[in-house]
Design a protein around this motif. Structure first.
Motif, PDB file in Angstrom:
ATOM      1  N   THR B 324      10.205  -3.438  -4.180  1.00 26.94           N
ATOM      2  CA  THR B 324      11.333  -2.510  -4.106  1.00 26.94           C
ATOM      3  C   THR B 324      12.542  -3.052  -4.858  1.00 26.94           C
ATOM      4  OG1 THR B 324      12.309  -3.468  -2.112  1.00 26.94           O
ATOM      5  CG2 THR B 324      10.571  -1.808  -1.809  1.00 26.94           C
ATOM      6  N   LYS B 325      13.504  -2.147  -5.075  1.00 29.56           N
ATOM      7  CA  LYS B 325      14.759  -2.548  -5.717  1.00 29.56           C
ATOM      8  C   LYS B 325      15.443  -3.642  -4.920  1.00 29.56           C
ATOM      9  CE  LYS B 325      15.517   1.852  -8.018  1.00 29.56           C
ATOM     10  NZ  LYS B 325      16.205   3.145  -8.048  1.00 29.56           N
ATOM     11  N   GLY B 326      15.265  -3.626  -3.596  1.00 29.80           N
ATOM     12  CA  GLY B 326      15.875  -4.635  -2.739  1.00 29.80           C
ATOM     13  C   GLY B 326      15.133  -5.971  -2.744  1.00 29.80           C
ATOM     14  N   GLY B 327      13.999  -6.032  -3.453  1.00 31.93           N
ATOM     15  CA  GLY B 327      13.284  -7.297  -3.566  1.00 31.93           C
ATOM     16  C   GLY B 327      12.182  -7.485  -2.542  1.00 31.93           C
ATOM     17  N   ASN B 328      11.911  -6.449  -1.731  1.00 37.27           N
ATOM     18  CA  ASN B 328      10.816  -6.554  -0.765  1.00 37.27           C
ATOM     19  C   ASN B 328       9.501  -6.087  -1.382  1.00 37.27           C
ATOM     20  OD1 ASN B 328      12.497  -7.387   1.441  1.00 37.27           O
ATOM     21  ND2 ASN B 328      13.232  -5.253   1.548  1.00 37.27           N
ATOM     22  N   ILE B 329       8.391  -6.590  -0.804  1.00 33.57           N
ATOM     23  CA  ILE B 329       7.057  -6.165  -1.244  1.00 33.57           C
ATOM     24  C   ILE B 329       6.419  -5.348  -0.122  1.00 33.57           C
ATOM     25  CG2 ILE B 329       4.783  -6.913  -2.028  1.00 33.57           C
ATOM     26  CD1 ILE B 329       6.645  -7.996  -3.989  1.00 33.57           C
ATOM     27  N   HIS B 330       6.076  -4.090  -0.425  1.00 32.70           N
ATOM     28  CA  HIS B 330       5.416  -3.209   0.549  1.00 32.70           C
ATOM     29  C   HIS B 330       3.986  -2.938   0.128  1.00 32.70           C
ATOM     30  CE1 HIS B 330       8.834  -2.145   2.985  1.00 32.70           C
ATOM     31  NE2 HIS B 330       9.538  -1.766   1.933  1.00 32.70           N
ATOM     32  N   ALA B 331       3.069  -2.980   1.067  1.00 31.53           N
ATOM     33  CA  ALA B 331       1.715  -2.490   0.771  1.00 31.53           C
ATOM     34  C   ALA B 331       1.748  -0.962   0.809  1.00 31.53           C
ATOM     35  CB  ALA B 331       0.731  -3.024   1.800  1.00 31.53           C
ATOM     36  N   LEU B 332       1.145  -0.316  -0.204  1.00 36.04           N
ATOM     37  CA  LEU B 332       1.114   1.157  -0.234  1.00 36.04           C
ATOM     38  C   LEU B 332      -0.139   1.675   0.456  1.00 36.04           C
ATOM     39  CD1 LEU B 332       2.272   2.001  -3.872  1.00 36.04           C
ATOM     40  CD2 LEU B 332       3.627   2.033  -1.766  1.00 36.04           C
ATOM     41  N   LYS B 333      -0.018   2.898   0.952  1.00 41.80           N
ATOM     42  CA  LYS B 333      -1.197   3.568   1.512  1.00 41.80           C
ATOM     43  C   LYS B 333      -1.544   4.766   0.649  1.00 41.80           C
ATOM     44  CE  LYS B 333      -0.032   2.558   6.270  1.00 41.80           C
ATOM     45  NZ  LYS B 333       0.603   3.200   7.423  1.00 41.80           N
ATOM     46  N   ALA B 334      -2.823   5.041   0.503  1.00 45.63           N
ATOM     47  CA  ALA B 334      -3.242   6.228  -0.254  1.00 45.63           C
ATOM     48  C   ALA B 334      -2.798   7.467   0.505  1.00 45.63           C
ATOM     49  CB  ALA B 334      -4.759   6.234  -0.443  1.00 45.63           C
ATOM     50  N   GLN B 335      -2.129   8.370  -0.191  1.00 44.44           N
ATOM     51  CA  GLN B 335      -1.734   9.614   0.480  1.00 44.44           C
ATOM     52  C   GLN B 335      -2.101  10.791  -0.410  1.00 44.44           C
ATOM     53  OE1 GLN B 335       2.157   9.886   2.053  1.00 44.44           O
ATOM     54  NE2 GLN B 335       2.231   7.773   2.763  1.00 44.44           N
ATOM     55  N   GLY B 336      -1.120  11.303  -1.104  1.00 43.87           N
ATOM     56  CA  GLY B 336      -1.407  12.444  -1.984  1.00 43.87           C
ATOM     57  C   GLY B 336      -1.580  13.710  -1.172  1.00 43.87           C
ATOM     58  N   TRP B 337      -1.693  14.812  -1.866  1.00 39.27           N
ATOM     59  CA  TRP B 337      -1.895  16.101  -1.217  1.00 39.27           C
ATOM     60  C   TRP B 337      -3.244  16.117  -0.519  1.00 39.27           C
ATOM     61  CZ3 TRP B 337       2.229  18.937  -0.965  1.00 39.27           C
ATOM     62  CH2 TRP B 337       3.189  18.843  -1.954  1.00 39.27           C
TER      63      TRP B 337
END
Lengths: 344, 344
Positions: B324-337
């Protein structure tokens, strides 16, 4: 603003209206709208591409259509269009939209039928999508096939003096539909009564599980026969005759005696008090082939099983005519299914 | 008998379930289900074939979708799949089903949009059918294209160390949809009130009249760049990253700063109190391209207009992450429509 009802044009009229000014931009496009399949140049051969949708409540009724049969049929009706160009199908793409009334198990059944047709016709399922629908089931399939450039059969190649041929038999699927509709109505009126379908296996199978005549295309190749024109009989013989008449600028004289109608279909037509020839001319969903050949090729088909000589190609000024068993000559009218007649 | 709700699998899960045991019978079938388009050998080149349906009440709402735009978009979303293989589209087939609520004039509008897209992208409309539907409008389109065999970009070619690139900007179409849905609700609640759309031209245009990035494919050819993997961004960036991650067996680290979001989209997201990056990750309908390139190809794209370097390809064990812009690392989850979430 004017509002013109689509029923005033009908299916073919609307397609003509919407595609009348189409121009071709790609060199590879050989023939576009107006035949059973589009024809695309891929070098040594032509690629054939055809696409058709089957829609619940229009093309099928879930009350009497097993999902596996439906999957099979939805593939077959598209492969039939490739055969009608004298081509062999190779791949299909399948788009399906379902309301959440359908379960995963229902889709398994539908796909079992799709896969069975793929195996039978040696075709690969290579793509498509799956989405939800607000109501009912929609199956839209695209079939891709190939044909050698010198073997292609278009609707436009029939010539005066050619011989008209028909494969298989006509009218049975229409009678199968009438039987199922009758039994459905009885079931609605008297829920306890079991349907009487035992004697009608052949007619019902012709409706629910038709086949594409790929075997005929293989036979043609075997005897080195290239029809001068060809179309698949999906909307009744009369409608298809008019398609070829218009594309080839010819007329037809069809002999009622030459139009193949199965014995079961003849009996059932008489039970329903319909002239059997009417079922063949205006029924639909037979997925047989109507084709024309040069007179010198008659010996190639004369002893081929399941092919019937049904008449002659005339000049366009003669129109499309039927010579009845009684010896009368009737001018035919284009009919065929017009799905826009349904209510929505 | 068990009844499994299709929602329990979702769109992609259901496709995987139904196509898991598909076998290939034709030598010409190079890749089937599982990429943006099927890949078929036609000799010197590959033929690409892709098919998608747009359904009223699921993919579009006639209250705010002009028919001409709808026709245009229905073509574009299919051409986008051909571009996503690094190919150029050449032909389309169009199946349309309409209820009799639609007039000939309405179909003229729809086809005007279809033809406009064909002209713009140099594509021929070569077939399809037209039928009635018991309810609403269904548009199912198949696009055919070509790619040189050594130029094809699959989902499966990304390698650890490759660079992630994104074209255009993301999230705007999703915000356009939110604006139109809000104005629709206001119109329903207060029929006299005029919609306030003046400031939202860009966002609404991104939803209603998207473009396929054929210009990018042409730019790639110009600098002799072949992406190692590519996909079009139709279901949100996160969903597409997971598709490539799974097909290529890799992970991703995406830099929030590298994800292109238009200023208008940023402003509107904040008005709606949504984080703009969420619109890019989980929105959808952008029809931009997500692709990966070898590190040594970076100079080929660095000064190419409208391409953004967005992160790195990692080992599969790293998963798909956002810095992120704030310097954190997030794991993403598959979403989508997931269109199966809708009611029917």
């Amino acid at each position: 603003m004017t509002r013109t009802d689509v029923n005033s044009l009908g299916e073919f009229g609307l397609i003509d209206h919407l595609t009348r000014d189409l121009q071709t931009l790609q060199q590879s496009t050989i023939h576009g709208v107006g035949d059973d399949a589009a024809v695309i140049d891929i070098g040594d051969q032509y690629l054939l591409a055809s696409s058709d949708a089957l829609i619940e409540g229009i093309h099928f009724d879930m009350m009497y259509t097993p999902l596996k049969h439906l999957g099979y049929k939805s593939v077959v009706v598209n492969l039939s269009d490739i055969c009608a160009m004298n081509g062999k199908p190779q791949q299909i793409l399948v788009n399906i939209a379902i309301s959440n009334r359908y379960s995963v198990e229902a889709m398994d059944e539908l796909y079992a039928g799709i896969k069975l047709a793929c195996e039978k016709y040696n075709v690969d399922l290579v793509g498509g999508d799956m989405t939800s629908s607000p109501k009912g089931l929609v199956i839209s399939i695209t079939a891709l096939g190939r044909v050698d450039k010198d073997k292609i059969a278009l609707r436009s190649g029939a010539k005066e003096g050619d011989i008209v041929c028909i494969t298989g038999d006509l009218g049975a699927a229409y009678l199968g539909l009438q039987i199922l509709e009758r039994e459905k109505q009885i079931h609605i009126d008297h829920p306890g009564v079991q349907p009487e379908l035992d004697d009608h296996d052949y007619l019902i199978k012709r409706l629910l599980k038709p086949e594409a005549r790929l075997d005929m295309i293989e036979q043609f190749a075997h005897v080195n026969l290239v029809p001068t024109s060809m179309i698949d009989i999906s909307d009744g013989l009369a409608s298809e005759l008019f398609h070829i008449a218009r594309s080839s600028d010819v007329g037809f004289l069809i002999e009622e005696n030459g139009v193949p109608i199965n014995m079961k279909a003849q009996e059932q037509a008489l039970n329903f008090k319909i002239d059997p020839i009417t079922c063949a001319l205006s029924g639909g969903e037979d997925y047989e082939l109507l084709f024309t050949i040069k007179p010198e090729d008659v010996d190639k088909v004369r002893f081929m099983p399941d092919i019937y000589l049904a008449g002659d190609v005339l000049a366009a000024s003669e129109g499309v005519k039927l010579s009845t068993k009684g010896g009368n000559i009737h001018a035919l009218k284009a009919q065929g299914w017009n799905h826009f007649d349904t209510n929505a």
